[in-house]
Design a protein around this motif. Structure first.
Motif, PDB file in Angstrom:
ATOM      1  N   TYR A   6       1.014  -1.343  -0.054  1.00  0.00           N
ATOM      2  CA  TYR A   6       0.032  -0.032  -0.043  1.00  0.00           C
ATOM      3  C   TYR A   6       0.981   1.332   0.000  1.00  0.00           C
ATOM      4  O   TYR A   6       0.510   2.308  -0.622  1.00  0.00           O
ATOM      5  N   ARG A   7       1.729   1.365   0.849  1.00  0.00           N
ATOM      6  CA  ARG A   7       2.960   2.355   0.910  1.00  0.00           C
ATOM      7  C   ARG A   7       2.613   3.796   1.469  1.00  0.00           C
ATOM      8  O   ARG A   7       3.662   4.579   1.797  1.00  0.00           O
ATOM      9  N   ASP A   8       1.446   3.941   1.847  1.00  0.00           N
ATOM     10  CA  ASP A   8       0.988   5.003   2.271  1.00  0.00           C
ATOM     11  C   ASP A   8      -0.134   5.192   3.484  1.00  0.00           C
ATOM     12  O   ASP A   8      -1.146   5.963   3.411  1.00  0.00           O
ATOM     13  N   PHE A   9      -0.034   4.080   4.439  1.00  0.00           N
ATOM     14  CA  PHE A   9      -1.137   3.900   5.382  1.00  0.00           C
ATOM     15  C   PHE A   9      -0.881   4.995   6.443  1.00  0.00           C
ATOM     16  O   PHE A   9       0.116   5.323   7.078  1.00  0.00           O
ATOM     17  N   LYS A  10      -2.099   5.853   6.593  1.00  0.00           N
ATOM     18  CA  LYS A  10      -2.089   6.953   7.607  1.00  0.00           C
ATOM     19  C   LYS A  10      -3.491   6.967   7.798  1.00  0.00           C
ATOM     20  O   LYS A  10      -4.359   6.556   7.127  1.00  0.00           O
ATOM     21  N   THR A  11      -3.925   7.934   8.801  1.00  0.00           N
ATOM     22  CA  THR A  11      -5.005   7.964   9.177  1.00  0.00           C
ATOM     23  C   THR A  11      -5.807   8.773   8.430  1.00  0.00           C
ATOM     24  O   THR A  11      -7.462   8.502   8.234  1.00  0.00           O
TER      25      THR A  11
ATOM     26  N   ASP B 192      -7.624   5.536  -1.125  1.00  0.00           N
ATOM     27  CA  ASP B 192      -6.327   6.141  -1.895  1.00  0.00           C
ATOM     28  C   ASP B 192      -5.191   5.531  -2.017  1.00  0.00           C
ATOM     29  O   ASP B 192      -4.176   5.316  -1.603  1.00  0.00           O
ATOM     30  N   PHE B 193      -5.352   4.547  -3.315  1.00  0.00           N
ATOM     31  CA  PHE B 193      -4.181   3.758  -3.726  1.00  0.00           C
ATOM     32  C   PHE B 193      -3.146   4.387  -4.781  1.00  0.00           C
ATOM     33  O   PHE B 193      -2.643   3.675  -5.478  1.00  0.00           O
ATOM     34  N   GLY B 194      -3.359   5.724  -4.870  1.00  0.00           N
ATOM     35  CA  GLY B 194      -2.548   6.138  -5.811  1.00  0.00           C
ATOM     36  C   GLY B 194      -0.963   5.801  -5.512  1.00  0.00           C
ATOM     37  O   GLY B 194      -0.356   5.860  -6.710  1.00  0.00           O
ATOM     38  N   LEU B 195      -0.245   5.497  -4.445  1.00  0.00           N
ATOM     39  CA  LEU B 195       0.830   5.298  -4.375  1.00  0.00           C
ATOM     40  C   LEU B 195       1.261   3.832  -4.076  1.00  0.00           C
ATOM     41  O   LEU B 195       2.416   3.432  -3.883  1.00  0.00           O
ATOM     42  N   ALA B 196       0.160   3.219  -4.239  1.00  0.00           N
ATOM     43  CA  ALA B 196       0.238   1.361  -3.890  1.00  0.00           C
ATOM     44  C   ALA B 196       0.975   0.901  -5.322  1.00  0.00           C
ATOM     45  O   ALA B 196       1.035   1.554  -6.211  1.00  0.00           O
ATOM     46  N   THR B 197       1.772  -0.048  -4.904  1.00  0.00           N
ATOM     47  CA  THR B 197       2.438  -0.737  -5.716  1.00  0.00           C
ATOM     48  C   THR B 197       2.677  -2.101  -5.911  1.00  0.00           C
ATOM     49  O   THR B 197       2.482  -2.776  -4.836  1.00  0.00           O
TER      50      THR B 197
ATOM     51  N   THR C 100       8.940  -3.419   1.173  1.00  0.00           N
ATOM     52  CA  THR C 100       8.456  -4.845   1.279  1.00  0.00           C
ATOM     53  C   THR C 100       7.101  -4.621   2.121  1.00  0.00           C
ATOM     54  O   THR C 100       6.518  -3.445   2.411  1.00  0.00           O
ATOM     55  N   THR C 101       6.466  -5.704   2.362  1.00  0.00           N
ATOM     56  CA  THR C 101       4.969  -5.674   3.133  1.00  0.00           C
ATOM     57  C   THR C 101       5.396  -5.260   4.283  1.00  0.00           C
ATOM     58  O   THR C 101       4.236  -4.857   4.993  1.00  0.00           O
ATOM     59  N   MET C 102       6.531  -5.540   5.052  1.00  0.00           N
ATOM     60  CA  MET C 102       6.961  -4.941   6.263  1.00  0.00           C
ATOM     61  C   MET C 102       6.826  -3.511   6.485  1.00  0.00           C
ATOM     62  O   MET C 102       6.663  -3.095   7.379  1.00  0.00           O
ATOM     63  N   SER C 103       6.997  -2.761   5.250  1.00  0.00           N
ATOM     64  CA  SER C 103       6.874  -1.595   5.276  1.00  0.00           C
ATOM     65  C   SER C 103       5.431  -1.013   5.634  1.00  0.00           C
ATOM     66  O   SER C 103       5.373   0.024   6.626  1.00  0.00           O
ATOM     67  N   ASP C 104       4.434  -1.782   5.247  1.00  0.00           N
ATOM     68  CA  ASP C 104       3.241  -1.263   5.712  1.00  0.00           C
ATOM     69  C   ASP C 104       2.865  -1.742   7.140  1.00  0.00           C
ATOM     70  O   ASP C 104       2.104  -1.216   7.544  1.00  0.00           O
ATOM     71  N   VAL C 105       3.561  -2.812   7.706  1.00  0.00           N
ATOM     72  CA  VAL C 105       3.268  -3.029   8.831  1.00  0.00           C
ATOM     73  C   VAL C 105       3.793  -2.209   9.871  1.00  0.00           C
ATOM     74  O   VAL C 105       3.125  -1.762  10.923  1.00  0.00           O
ATOM     75  N   PHE C 106       4.887  -1.463   9.524  1.00  0.00           N
ATOM     76  CA  PHE C 106       5.669  -0.410  10.573  1.00  0.00           C
ATOM     77  C   PHE C 106       4.379   0.873  10.421  1.00  0.00           C
ATOM     78  O   PHE C 106       4.272   1.393  11.416  1.00  0.00           O
TER      79      PHE C 106
END
Length: 447
Positions: free
Chosen positions: A206-211, A226-231, A263-269
């Protein structure tokens, strides 16, 4: 240029790194894919170039292709009264689709996003949203109904989410705060949405997970938008994707910021940051706070594993009305998600498994609390009913005090201090009242 447009904090990040292209595997043209295969972003050879309407409509048969004239009709020519807000993509307007607009499309409220040609996002981000949300359907992903691709105009039509973003609900300056169980429900829902993306045959980061990218419906069901930055995630033989650093300060994983490795772990953070915001009621970055507290992760993470210090960082607006065991376990999970080592973070599936049982803990103290329950047709809002009960109780106590005062004779020569009246700046009522009225199922995600 893309990097500069996306991040105002570019001065602390490295230069943009060109995406890696796996040496094996040819790119597939949309028309040559197997019908069972999902069209991914990497399937388009020239991602930034315009895609023909035929390619889009053939691949994304679940989406409606609207004309600009239809969307002008739906939004009353994008009137100011229908304006909802504006982001990096452009302005968003509320609209209503009636039964007569086109066959097979039910009457419903919608949100229409209009691409700002001078904004920070462009055709590439619009295309990413269409391709991903046109194929990925899940209860905790916002539903994309259709799009408009006409001349230079690029628009997206979504289901309308009545409560707006989690950012607005969690950090609003006035009004009641989100209750503990509602916060947990939101965390579980969004965790399920991310887990779904990560577990796809072709994983999506997803790359841009936020409130601000989490939307809430009338019952506070959370959906990722908002999936504009998803890859696309890394291929089976790859460990990561190397790409330009994009995202939002305070949410991006440290290894992604420093190396561009995704990586997917970036979304986990990033999820851990949002979970921490739900626990503390603080923003990920708040420059109005003392220097050591400006970055939420740096300030709060060391305190998450200490049960004696945890209470001190919990959102004070909760006024202690939360499960002590639930807070401790949620904090421990946030601590793991925020690890500086990606391999030490849990998968989103394990995050769901860790959070879901917390919804059923019953050690929540009975006390004053606020919750805005959804209204139903021809029925008085639950909130109003509960508020009237408290108003009545407050007035009865007040009358009793007056009667007691009239019975007690004053002593001559003794000074009486003026009593401070109880504050009534906001309505207060407890989760217990809501259980009695709505049942505990209100907090339990069905998916």
């Amino acid at each position: 240029m893309i990097f500069k447009r996306y991040l105002s904090w570019k001065n602390i990040l490295p230069n943009c790194i060109k995406p890696q292209v796996p040496s094996s595997g040819k790119k597939v043209h949309p028309s040559k894919r197997s019908p069972s295969q999902r069209l991914s972003l990497s399937d388009i050879s020239h991602f930034g170039s315009p895609l023909s309407l035929n390619d889009l409509s053939n691949s994304l048969i679940s989406l409606h292709v609207f004309t600009l004239k239809e969307l002008e009709l739906v939004t009353h020519k994008f009137s100011k009264s229908n304006f909802l807000g504006e982001g990096g993509f452009g302005p968003v307007y509320k609209g209503f689709i009636d039964d007569n607009l086109r066959p097979g499309l039910k009457a419903q409220s919608v949100a229409v996003k209009v691409l700002d040609l001078d904004g920070t996002q462009g055709h590439k981000e619009w295309l990413a949203e269409v391709i991903l949300l046109g194929q990925l359907k899940h209860p905790h992903l916002v539903n994309l109904i259709g799009y408009c691709y006409e001349d230079e105009h690029r628009l997206l039509v979504y289901e309308y989410m009545e409560r707006g973003s989690l950012e607005n609900q969690l950090f609003k300056r006035y009004g009641p705060p989100l209750p503990w169980l509602t916060r947990l429900k939101i965390a579980v829902g969004t965790a399920k949405g991310l887990a779904f993306l990560h577990e796809e045959e072709k994983p999506v980061i997803y790359r841009d997970f936020k409130t601000s990218n989490i939307l809430l419906d009338s019952a506070y069901k959370a959906k990722v938008s908002d999936f504009g930055l998803a890859t696309d995630g890394p291929a089976e033989e790859e460990t990561h994707v190397t790409t330009c650093v994009m995202g939002t300060e305070g949410y991006a994983a440290p290894e992604y910021v420093s190396t561009g490795h995704l990586t997917t772990m970036s979304d986990v953070f990033s999820f851990g940051v949002v979970l921490l915001e739900l626990l503390t009621g603080r923003r990920s970055v708040d420059k109005t706070r003392p220097s050591r507290e400006k970055n939420l992760v740096e300030w709060a993470r060391p305190l998450l594993k200490d049960p004696h210090k945890l209470h001190g960082i919990m959102d004070p607006r909760l006024e202690g009305q939360y499960s002590t065991e639930g807070a401790r376990k949620a904090a421990a999970l946030a601590y793991q998600c925020l690890s500086s080592h990606p391999k030490s973070r849990p998968t989103m599936r394990n995050v769901v498994k860790g959070l879901q049982p917390l919804l059923h803990l019953t050690d929540i103290p009975i006390g004053p609390f606020v919750y805005i329950a959804p209204t139903q047709e021809n029925k008085e809002p639950t909130v109003q009913k509960i508020e009237e009960i408290y108003e009545k109780q407050f007035d009865e106590v007040k009358m009793e005090k007056k009667e007691d005062k009239s019975r007690i004779p004053r002593r001559k020569g003794r000074k009486h201090r003026r009593r401070v009246k109880p504050s009534r700046s906001r309505a207060m009522y407890s989760d217990t009242d809501l259980y009695r009225t709505l049942g505990s199922s209100l907090y339990s995600p069905k998916h």
